[in-house]
Enzyme design. Sequence first.
Site, PDB file in Angstrom:
ATOM      1  CG  HIS B 261      87.755  22.721  77.224  1.00 38.06           C
ATOM      2  ND1 HIS B 261      87.647  23.342  78.448  1.00 38.06           N
ATOM      3  CD2 HIS B 261      86.983  21.607  77.308  1.00 38.06           C
ATOM      4  CE1 HIS B 261      86.854  22.624  79.237  1.00 38.06           C
ATOM      5  NE2 HIS B 261      86.430  21.564  78.563  1.00 38.06           N
ATOM      6  CD  GLU B 262      86.055  19.325  74.192  1.00 37.01           C
ATOM      7  OE1 GLU B 262      86.295  18.234  74.747  1.00 37.01           O
ATOM      8  OE2 GLU B 262      85.148  20.100  74.571  1.00 37.01           O
ATOM      9  CG  HIS B 265      88.241  16.963  78.188  1.00 32.58           C
ATOM     10  ND1 HIS B 265      88.063  16.646  79.510  1.00 32.58           N
ATOM     11  CD2 HIS B 265      87.410  18.013  77.935  1.00 32.58           C
ATOM     12  CE1 HIS B 265      87.148  17.468  80.051  1.00 32.58           C
ATOM     13  NE2 HIS B 265      86.747  18.313  79.110  1.00 32.58           N
ATOM     14  CD  GLU B 291      85.416  20.544  82.271  1.00 28.88           C
ATOM     15  OE1 GLU B 291      85.266  19.434  81.711  1.00 28.88           O
ATOM     16  OE2 GLU B 291      85.210  21.629  81.684  1.00 28.88           O
TER      17      GLU B 291
HETATM   18 ZN   LIG Z   1      85.366  19.910  79.373  1.00 26.38          ZN
END
Ligand SMILES: [Zn+2]
Lengths: 495, 495
Positions: B261-262, B265, B291
Site C-alpha cells: 500500500h505505502e 503512495h 489513495e
Molecule cells: Zn493510504
Amino acid sequence: MTFYSKLEQHYQKLSRLAHLNAICGWDQAAMMPEGGNQARSEAMAELAVMHHEQATAPELADWFAQAERETLTAEQVTSLKEMKRSWQINNLLPTDLVEEKSLAGSKCEHAWRSQRAANSWHEFSLNLKKVVELARREAQIRAEATGLSRYDALLDLYEPGMTTAELDKLFSEVKSWLPSLIHQVREKQGTEKVSTPAGPFPIEQQKSLSVDVMSKLGFDFHHGRLDVSVHPFCGGVPTDVRITTRYDENDFTSALMGVVHETGHARYEQGLPAKWRGLPIGEARSMGIHESQSLFFEMQLARSEPFMEILAPLAAEAFDRSNDSALSSANLTLLNTRVKPGFIRVDADEVTYPAHVILRYEIERDLIEGHIEVADIPELWDKKMTEYLGLSTKGNYTDGCMQDIHWTDGSFGYFPSYTLGAMYAAQFMAAIRKEMNVDNLIRERNLQPIFNWLDKHIWKKASSVSTDKLLIEATGERLNAEHFRNHLVERYLKS
Amino acid sequence: MTFYSKLEQHYQKLSRLAHLNAICGWDQAAMMPEGGNQARSEAMAELAVMHHEQATAPELADWFAQAERETLTAEQVTSLKEMKRSWQINNLLPTDLVEEKSLAGSKCEHAWRSQRAANSWHEFSLNLKKVVELARREAQIRAEATGLSRYDALLDLYEPGMTTAELDKLFSEVKSWLPSLIHQVREKQGTEKVSTPAGPFPIEQQKSLSVDVMSKLGFDFHHGRLDVSVHPFCGGVPTDVRITTRYDENDFTSALMGVVHETGHARYEQGLPAKWRGLPIGEARSMGIHESQSLFFEMQLARSEPFMEILAPLAAEAFDRSNDSALSSANLTLLNTRVKPGFIRVDADEVTYPAHVILRYEIERDLIEGHIEVADIPELWDKKMTEYLGLSTKGNYTDGCMQDIHWTDGSFGYFPSYTLGAMYAAQFMAAIRKEMNVDNLIRERNLQPIFNWLDKHIWKKASSVSTDKLLIEATGERLNAEHFRNHLVERYLKS
Ligand SMILES: [Zn+2]
Ligand SMILES: [Zn+2]
C-alpha cells in the site's frame, strides 16, 4: 518583557533551528539514500540562511545594549555574555565574505577528494591559496574586533580564552619529551607479544556489544541512539544525542573504541543542564573540553587494563569465543595501547597523536599570521614529520599535507583542540584519582562515582564558567602538560 | 525578474521548509527516542511558524496580482493557479482562528487517547464540540471566499473540485448495492476453507521479503527507504520517500500488504515530474488520487490471484517454508480477500470499507452544515452501522464514533478520500485492462507496462490538470462507481 528575556527567547528560537539542522544533518549522514542529497542540501542551505538571518537580526544590537543596562543576576550576566559572544561571532563578518568563504571552501573540498587521491599538490594548492586568503581576511576582522592576534582570533572560535602564547608553552613542553618518549615506548613494545583477534566479527554482534558497552558507560538510550555512518560523529541535540560508528568485520576493536569515544561526547551533551537548554550558557564549553570527554572515556577509561577486564568478557560473550586467548583482557590491553609512528593523524595512537597536532598547529599559526605561504607547507610538513616522528613525507602529499579535510573548508584554529582535549582529560583523571581509587572502582564495576565527578565539574557547568576557571575549580590548577605526560609514562613505560 | 518567477522561487523556498518538516517528522515517528519528543515538538512548531509566515507573506497578494497580468505560457498559467490555490488556503483564516484550532485540536486529541480507552463519550464530546464549532467557523470563511457550501469548502482542501452533490450521487449508488453485495460475499465465503499461516515469522525475514516485494513493485531505493513506525505512513520528499510499516511476528500478511500500500503512495511521489519540483503544480493531485495509487497497488494488483502467484513463492522462500500449504498462492489469495463486517474502519476489508467511509461522510457533512449536533453522533453512528453492516455500536463509543483520530484535530472532509481512492483505482484498472492483458502481464512478471500507464496518466501529470480532467484523459469518462462495483463482483463473487 525585559530585553534580557527577549534575548533568551531569541536564542532559544535559534537553538530550535539548530535542532532541525542537527537532525537533518544526522539523517543525511546516517539514513538518507544517495538520491536524496541534492534536495537535502538545498533544504539545509535554506535553513542556514534563515539561521543566519535570525542570528544577525538588526534589532539584536539594541537588545544587547539595553539588556546590559538591566539589573541582572550573576547567572544572567554570564548568560548574556555568552549570547553576546555568539552574536559577535555571527555578526563580525560581512555577508559577502561569508559567502566567498563558503564557496571557496566547497570548491576546495570538492576538488580535494580527487586531488588527494591523485597526489596533486599543485592543483590543490591553487584552491587552498584562496581559502587561506579568505581565512586571513576573516582573522584580520576578528582580530581587530577582539584585540587578539589573527590566529588567536580564529582559535578563540573553537577554544575561547586559549592563546598562541599558551599553546606555544604547552606544546613546546610536549615537544621536549615526546620524541624520546615515543622512542622508549617503541623499544619496550618491541619485546611484547600481541595477537590480533581473527575475524570475522559479525556486524550484528558488534552492534550488540557496542550497545552493551554504551549502557555500561551510562549512555541514556531514552535520549539518544547509535547508528552507522561513513565518518563517525556525535550529533543530534542534548535530549536526543545521535552517535554513529562504522563496523569492520575483521576488526571489532576500532569500532568499539570509536563507540566509546563518541559515548564520551554524548554523555557531555546528555549531561548539560536542563535549566539552560537552548541558551549559549548551556552549551558545551569548547571543542577542547568536548574532546576531553570523549578522550576521557576512550583513553583514560576504556584503554586501561582494569576496564579491559570488563570489556574482554563482554566481547568474548558477544562473539561466542570464550576460549579465544586473543580476546583476553591482557592481550586486548596490549592491542589497544600499541604505539607506532605513522603518516595519518586519524589512525594515530594516543602517544604519537600530539605530534600530528603540533605540526599542524605550527603550520596553520604561521600561515594565518602571514609568516609562511601555502607553497611552504609541503617542505615544513616533511621537516616536522621527520623531526617529530622520524617519517619523511617528501613528495607524498596524499599522506602528508593533503590528508585532512579541515583546511580545505577554512577551519583554521581547530586542530589544537584534539591535543588540548587529551591534556584536559589526563588532568581531570589525575584530579579524580586524588579523590577516589579509580582502578578499584572500575574493577568493582562501579563507574558511577567517576561519572558523578564529571557531571558535577564539567557537564553541569556547561559554559557558565571560562575554561580556565573550569579547570581550576575541577583540578585545583590551570591546564598543564604534566598530567598528560605522567599518564603516558604510567601507561606506556611503567606497566 | 518577473513576478511569476518571484512566486516560483518563493514556493520552492516553501517546499524546502516542507522538506525539513517531512524529514524531522519521519524521524520523530521512525527513529527518535521518546526522550527527544519535547524538544522536537518545539523545533517543529517553530518551523511551522516560519512556514506560515512565508506562506502568508504580505507581498504575495501583490505578486499574484502582478503575475496574473504577465504574459505566461499555458503551463505557467496552471502553475500560477495552483500557487494561488495554495496561498488562498493558507491565507483565508485569521491567525487567531488557526491558533484556536490548533489548541482545541491538540487538547481534544490528547484527551481522546485516554477517553477512547475509557469509553467516555460525554467528556470527549465536550472537547469535540469546541473542535466542531471552530471547524464550522473555518468552513463558513472558506465557503464565503470560494462560493462553495460549507462542507464542500472543507472537502475542497483534500479533494479539489469534489462536491457534496457529486459524493451524494456516488455514495448513494454504492449504498444501493453494497449491503446486499456484502451479504452475498459472506454467503459464498462461508463455504470456503482458508488456513491461517502459523507464526512465528521472524521480523528480519519479513523485512527482507518487504524489500524484495518493493523492488518488484518498482520502488526506487536510491530515492527512498523502508523503516518501522507504530502508525505506518508514506513521508519524506519525492527524491527521498520514506515509507514505514509495523511487523507482527504472528502475521506477515498485514505488514506485507501495508508495505505494498505505502509503495503505491511512494511510487506516485517518486514519479512526480522533476521539472515542477518544489512547485504546487508538481505535487500530487489530491488525497483521493494519492489513495488511488496505494489502493491500486494493494487492492487492484497485490491481492489479485495472479499477483499472489508471485508473492507466495517469495514468502515461502523468505520464511524457508516451501512445503507450507498455508503459503500457497491459492490459500494466500483466499486469506487476503476475506470479508467480514467489523466495528473498526482501519481493520476493514476492501468490501466493507466503503460502508465505514460513507457513514462518516454523512455524519460530518451534516455536522459541518449544521443539520446535526455533536450530541447526535452516537445514535446516528449506531443507526448507520446497523443499516450498512448489521452491527450495533449502542453504548460502545470506543469501537464506534470515538475510534478515529480525524475529527479530534478537526480534519473534516478527509474521510471521503479513502473511498474515492478505491473508485479511482478500480476505474484506472478498468481502463488499463482495455489496453493490455493485465493478468498475463503479472503472470509474466512484466509489470512495467502497467507502471508506465500510471506514470504517464497520473504521476507525470501531478497537479497540472484537474482531477476531473485527469480521469477523463486517463479513462475516457468521469468518475463513476460502476468500475468499483464490477471489480468487487468480479473478485468476490465470480472467482
Ligand atoms: Zn493510504
Ligand atoms: Zn572526538
